[in-house]
Design a protein around this motif. Structure first.
Motif, PDB file in Angstrom:
ATOM      1  N   SER A  39       2.462   2.440 -13.903  1.00 40.34           N
ATOM      2  CA  SER A  39       1.607   3.482 -13.331  1.00 40.34           C
ATOM      3  C   SER A  39       0.194   3.406 -13.890  1.00 40.34           C
ATOM      4  CB  SER A  39       2.205   4.866 -13.613  1.00 40.34           C
ATOM      5  OG  SER A  39       3.481   5.005 -13.028  1.00 40.34           O
ATOM      6  N   LEU A  83      -1.621   0.585 -12.206  1.00 40.62           N
ATOM      7  CA  LEU A  83      -1.969   0.908 -10.817  1.00 40.62           C
ATOM      8  C   LEU A  83      -3.131   1.893 -10.747  1.00 40.62           C
ATOM      9  CD1 LEU A  83       1.615   1.211  -9.257  1.00 40.62           C
ATOM     10  CD2 LEU A  83      -0.024  -0.675  -8.991  1.00 40.62           C
ATOM     11  N   ILE A  84      -3.119   2.894 -11.649  1.00 41.34           N
ATOM     12  CA  ILE A  84      -4.199   3.890 -11.643  1.00 41.34           C
ATOM     13  C   ILE A  84      -5.520   3.239 -12.036  1.00 41.34           C
ATOM     14  CG2 ILE A  84      -5.089   5.945 -12.805  1.00 41.34           C
ATOM     15  CD1 ILE A  84      -2.166   6.892 -13.051  1.00 41.34           C
ATOM     16  N   PHE A 140      -6.428   0.296  -9.187  1.00 37.48           N
ATOM     17  CA  PHE A 140      -6.445   0.387  -7.726  1.00 37.48           C
ATOM     18  C   PHE A 140      -6.814   1.752  -7.163  1.00 37.48           C
ATOM     19  CE2 PHE A 140      -3.413  -2.890  -9.026  1.00 37.48           C
ATOM     20  CZ  PHE A 140      -3.923  -3.986  -8.348  1.00 37.48           C
ATOM     21  N   VAL A 141      -6.746   2.822  -7.933  1.00 31.11           N
ATOM     22  CA  VAL A 141      -7.053   4.151  -7.402  1.00 31.11           C
ATOM     23  C   VAL A 141      -8.561   4.374  -7.422  1.00 31.11           C
ATOM     24  CG1 VAL A 141      -6.747   6.627  -7.721  1.00 31.11           C
ATOM     25  CG2 VAL A 141      -4.834   5.084  -8.162  1.00 31.11           C
ATOM     26  N   TRP A 167     -11.242   4.200 -15.187  1.00 34.20           N
ATOM     27  CA  TRP A 167     -10.618   5.527 -15.137  1.00 34.20           C
ATOM     28  C   TRP A 167     -10.445   6.131 -16.529  1.00 34.20           C
ATOM     29  CZ3 TRP A 167     -10.125   9.466 -12.176  1.00 34.20           C
ATOM     30  CH2 TRP A 167     -10.059   9.330 -10.771  1.00 34.20           C
TER      31      TRP A 167
END
Length: 365
Positions: A148, A151-152, A155-156, A173
């Motif tokens: 997770s 991915l954060i 890609f977010v 992030w």
């Protein structure tokens, strides 16, 4: 192998890690330090980058022993919370304290995160998870955190619609959240290595220690084989994962978790083989330090801060006076002089650990 022996083996690694923490945190001068004793500038891995994750890994092993048979009731959870708050409080005290009037740093520039604060938070969450889930669920939780997090961070899109990066920039992030929530209360203007979002994968580091602790507690398996196999699996997976998510301590990347946990497990396997299989009495001095790990780390940080801030004259602090008058010589290079100062600090705290252990003084935080 008896439980006491297993704990003793972990104490050696814990003490070695504390000694390494003091070594890399106490150079004679930060301008003259050998490269292996510095953190990577951003992506990458140096021996120094291994130190903090090793300690969180050992916290996980300790949890697996200390709370294995603890009852799941209010008193146990209360002790976990209190210990966590003590660690966080000690960390904030180190940030706030000044060794001269007004004795308290301006709150506007106080750094909220820190090493002890992260240890406290990670311990709290990891201990509660251990109390409530079996090893298979803990493994799933750890893997879910790592995937997770990748991915954060990768890609977010950020709130302004820009794509995230793993670089040291606001559009990372981890850095973005720290800037928004912590503002000036960070280690650097643009990021904090013990920041908010990066604490999540740090919990995965601790979970890896819990799972390795389960291997040490299992009398039915060949511990050495399991430790080596686990270490190699973590290292292979971590270095492969680094192709897509670079190894990075500052943001505690998922590949960083896997690789550092792999090295920690491998070194633990070596210690286990030497001390418990071959019965070599090596590294006993580190066991003494490991028995009062948090106390010695806190004292080393506190005394170092005082030495940097208390002046012996208008030009020099205690630290500078000791370094310049005892360790700086024309026949020594600047980096060697700086290293010798750090080694002298390590020797002092190893001696302190020995005295505390022999006098049976164990200060539990």
């Amino acid at each position: 192998m008896a439980a006491k022996q297993r704990i003793e083996s972990v104490d050696i690694l814990r003490g070695f890690t504390i000694a390494a923490m003091i070594l890399v945190n106490t150079p004679g001068t930060w301008s003259k330090v050998y490269a292996p004793l510095l953190h990577a500038n951003w992506h990458g891995l140096t021996p120094t980058d291994l130190v903090f994750p090793f300690f969180l890994f050992i916290v996980g092993i300790s949890i697996s022993f200390a709370y294995k048979n603890k009852p799941k009731h209010g008193a146990t959870y209360r002790k976990i919370v209190i210990r966590s708050l003590k660690l966080i409080g000690l960390g904030l005290f180190l940030g706030l304290f000044l060794p001269y009037p007004p004795f308290i740093k301006d709150f506007e520039v106080l750094r909220f995160p820190g090493v002890l604060q992260r240890i406290g938070v990670v311990f709290l969450i990891s201990a509660i998870l251990f109390m409530n889930f079996n090893w298979k669920t803990l493994l799933k939780i750890g893997l879910s955190i790592l995937i997770s997090y990748w991915l954060i961070l990768g890609f977010v899109p950020l709130p302004d619609g820009s794509l995230p990066t793993f670089d040291r920039a606001p559009n990372n992030w981890a850095n973005y959240i720290d800037l928004k929530l912590l503002g000036k209360h960070m280690w650097k203007p643009d990021y904090d290595p013990e920041g908010i979002l990066s604490t999540l994968p740090a919990i995965a580091t601790c979970i890896s220690g819990i799972l390795v602790g389960r291997i040490l507690a299992n009398a039915k398996v060949n511990k050495l084989v399991y430790l080596v196999a686990t270490a190699l699996s973590l290292l292979v997976c971590g270095y492969l994962f680094s192709i897509w998510f670079p190894i990075n301590k500052a943001i505690w990347s998922s590949s960083f978790v896997l690789v550092t946990s792999g090295w920690a497990t491998l070194i633990l396997a070596v210690i286990y083989y030497l001390t418990d299989v071959l019965q070599f009495k090596l590294g006993t001095i580190f066991k003494y330090v490991g028995s009062n790990a948090i106390t010695i780390f806190f004292l080393s940080s506190f005394i170092s801060k005082c030495f940097y801030l208390i002046k012996v004259n208008e030009q020099q602090s205690i630290h500078a006076w000791l370094y310049n008058n005892i360790f700086v010589h024309s026949f020594l290079s600047d980096k060697l002089s700086s290293l010798l100062y750090a080694l002298s600090a390590v020797m002092f705290y190893l001696a302190l650990g020995y005295v505390l252990y022999k006098k049976k003084i164990f200060i539990k935080i």
